[in-house]
Design a protein around this motif. Structure first.
Motif, short mmCIF file in Angstrom:
data_model
loop_
_atom_site.label_atom_id
_atom_site.label_comp_id
_atom_site.label_asym_id
_atom_site.label_seq_id
_atom_site.Cartn_x
_atom_site.Cartn_y
_atom_site.Cartn_z
N THR A 1 -14.36 -1.80 -2.11
CA THR A 1 -14.35 -3.24 -1.89
C THR A 1 -13.49 -3.94 -2.92
O THR A 1 -13.36 -5.15 -2.92
N ILE A 2 -12.90 -3.16 -3.83
CA ILE A 2 -12.06 -3.76 -4.87
C ILE A 2 -10.68 -3.99 -4.28
O ILE A 2 -10.21 -3.27 -3.40
N ASP A 3 -9.99 -5.05 -4.75
CA ASP A 3 -8.69 -5.42 -4.18
C ASP A 3 -7.63 -4.36 -4.54
O ASP A 3 -7.64 -3.83 -5.65
N PRO A 4 -6.72 -4.04 -3.58
CA PRO A 4 -5.70 -3.00 -3.84
C PRO A 4 -4.88 -3.28 -5.10
O PRO A 4 -4.49 -2.34 -5.80
N SER A 5 -4.62 -4.55 -5.42
CA SER A 5 -3.80 -4.86 -6.59
C SER A 5 -4.49 -4.42 -7.88
O SER A 5 -3.84 -4.21 -8.89
N ASP B 1 -8.53 -11.77 -12.76
CA ASP B 1 -9.56 -12.04 -11.76
C ASP B 1 -9.72 -13.55 -11.60
O ASP B 1 -9.57 -14.31 -12.55
N TYR B 2 -10.06 -13.99 -10.35
CA TYR B 2 -10.14 -15.43 -10.13
C TYR B 2 -11.33 -16.05 -10.86
O TYR B 2 -11.35 -17.24 -11.14
N LEU C 1 -6.96 -1.89 -7.64
CA LEU C 1 -7.34 -0.50 -7.42
C LEU C 1 -6.26 0.45 -7.92
O LEU C 1 -6.55 1.47 -8.56
N SER D 1 -18.13 -0.12 -6.37
CA SER D 1 -17.15 -0.83 -5.54
C SER D 1 -15.92 0.02 -5.27
O SER D 1 -15.02 -0.41 -4.57
#
Lengths: 222, 245
Positions: free
Chosen positions: B192-196, B43-44, B198, B184
């Motif tokens: 709302t979670i990023d596909p990578s 995560d960033y 998910l 999320s």
């Protein structure tokens, strides 16, 4: 209707005449509240902040200790079998016995609370709110306790089991009960929304809990 | 369903399904853990600690799923007297309790680096703790009542009373503005979670679900056999008493 009233009168009279049934709960309440400052130190500011929560927790424990009284004696002497085979519907029997428990435990405990509040330096302006919240919240306590009492009927170590089963169900009552008193102490929120939630909890449990208690009684007595 | 009501049929079916399920669970866990540790990006903001999510979130889902399974089985016990419903409920309780415990522990390990504390009394954490206590109460009630029939019905009543807590847990993060983040993945308007992230999460969720089903089948089988042993012992004692008399 007359049978229901007679049962209520009988249960209340039994609670008063049976040696120390009410006094023991009140005494337990006093002891729990009295040892709290000994554990926390006599800092009056700290005590006044935790007073509503402590009073509520002690009330729940005191009410739970007397909860096995709701059905236990009638189970031992066979009166419960008579009630089950009688004309009154079993959920109504459970509701009346819970109501008797509220009248003989919830109400006295709630009325004692402002007095014990003095020991914990409860701010005077919060006392009426606390008593009101306890009077209107303890029906939920008694009616839910009846579920636990009927589930643990005739079991070994039923007291401890009763506490383990029922205390998690008291979390909403505790949260809204304390929130009412805390809002009255600290503001700025109004104490009435949590109070109304508390009333809703009591009303809902007065309707639903007797059904569960009656089903559990049938299970215990077949 | 009616054909499954026969415990012998059930034992037979479960016995055949368990090896396949075991293999599938192992494969999915292998794939899921690989994706979670090596493919999913850090995560960033949270860096690598975000990988706790791949264990935490599925465990929490399964904790709720376990209780809903018990509640549904309780209806089966009380209304239809389905002979396997109370076995299913009893077998699910310790498994559900364990998943709840895993969700609580991983959540608190995740909370320490992110929130700066292992535990806060926010609505989601509190209601999950209450769920854990409900599981413990159910298990204690089952152990306290010796007669299996009465134990099953009593626990079913308690499970249905406690089921009120389930919607409170699910919506606690939406009703109260709390430290725990809102939903999320399963929400209106899509995740709302990023596909990578998910994709590994979905694989891990599937693996956890299969693990739950597998453990549940094994536990149910053990419970049925335990009851048979008990019944056989009772008849033996009775016969011995008859011979004595």
């Amino acid at each position: 209707m007359r049978a229901a009233l007679a049962l209520l009168k009988r249960d209340v009279a039994l609670a008063f005449r049976e040696g120390g049934a009410i006094g023991t709960a009140l005494g337990f309440y006093l002891v729990v509240v009295a040892i709290t400052p000994l554990g926390l130190g006599p800092d009056l500011n700290l005590l006044s902040r935790i007073a509503p929560g402590m009073l509520w927790v002690a009330l729940l424990l005191a009410a739970l200790l007397s909860a096995d009284r709701i059905f236990h004696n009638d189970y031992e002497d066979g009166a419960l079998d008579v009630l089950i085979t009688g004309k009154l519907p079993l959920p109504l029997v459970a509701a009346i016995k819970s109501l008797a428990h509220w009248l003989t435990t919830g109400v006295p405990l709630a009325l004692l609370a402002p007095l014990l509040g003095l020991l914990l330096n409860l701010p005077a302006q919060a006392s009426p709110h606390l008593v009101l919240a306890m009077l209107f919240g303890t029906p939920a306590v008694s009616f839910v306790a009846a579920i636990g009492a009927s589930l643990t009927l005739g079991l070994k170590r039923s007291g401890l089991l009763l506490a383990l089963l029922v205390l998690p169900l008291y979390v909403p009552v505790l949260i809204f009960g304390v929130a009412t008193a805390s809002a009255a102490i600290a503001g700025p929120a109004s104490p009435w929304p949590p109070f109304l939630m508390l009333c809703a909890l009591s009303l809902a449990s007065m309707v639903l809990a007797p059904l569960a208690a009656a089903a559990a009684l049938r299970t215990a007595l077949r | 369903m009616p054909s499954l009501a026969n415990p012998t049929r059930f034992l037979d079916l479960a016995g055949r399904a368990i090896p396949w399920l075991t293999a599938l669970t192992v494969v999915l866990f292998g794939a899921g853990l690989y994706l979670a540790f090596f493919v999913a990006p850090p995560d960033y903001q949270q860096g690598d600690t975000v990988r706790i999510m791949f264990v935490h979130v599925p465990a929490a889902w399964l904790a709720l799923f376990g209780y809903m399974l018990i509640a549904a089985a309780s209806l089966g016990t009380l209304i239809w007297r389905h002979p396997l419903a109370d076995v299913a409920a009893k077998a699910a309780a310790p498994i559900g309790a364990t998943f709840t415990f895993i969700a609580l522990v991983t959540g608190s390990l995740w909370g320490k680096p992110m929130w700066g504390t292992y535990w806060v009394w926010d609505a989601r954490l509190t209601s999950m703790l209450v769920l854990f206590l409900l599981y413990l109460g159910l298990i204690a009630l089952w152990q306290a009542i010796e007669e299996p029939g009465r134990a099953g019905r009593a626990a079913a009543i308690l499970a249905l009373v406690g089921a009120i807590n389930i919607p409170i847990i699910k919506f606690s993060v939406d009703w109260w503005n709390t430290l725990h983040q809102p939903a999320s993945v399963v929400r209106l308007g899509g995740p709302t979670i990023d596909p990578s992230m998910l994709a590994p999460l979905v694989v891990m969720a599937l693996a956890f679900t299969l693990l739950f089903v597998l453990l549940h089948l094994i536990a149910m089988r053990a419970e049925i056999l335990r009851r048979r042993v008990r019944a056989m012992q009772l008849t033996q004692v009775e016969q011995a008493a008859l011979v004595e008399a």
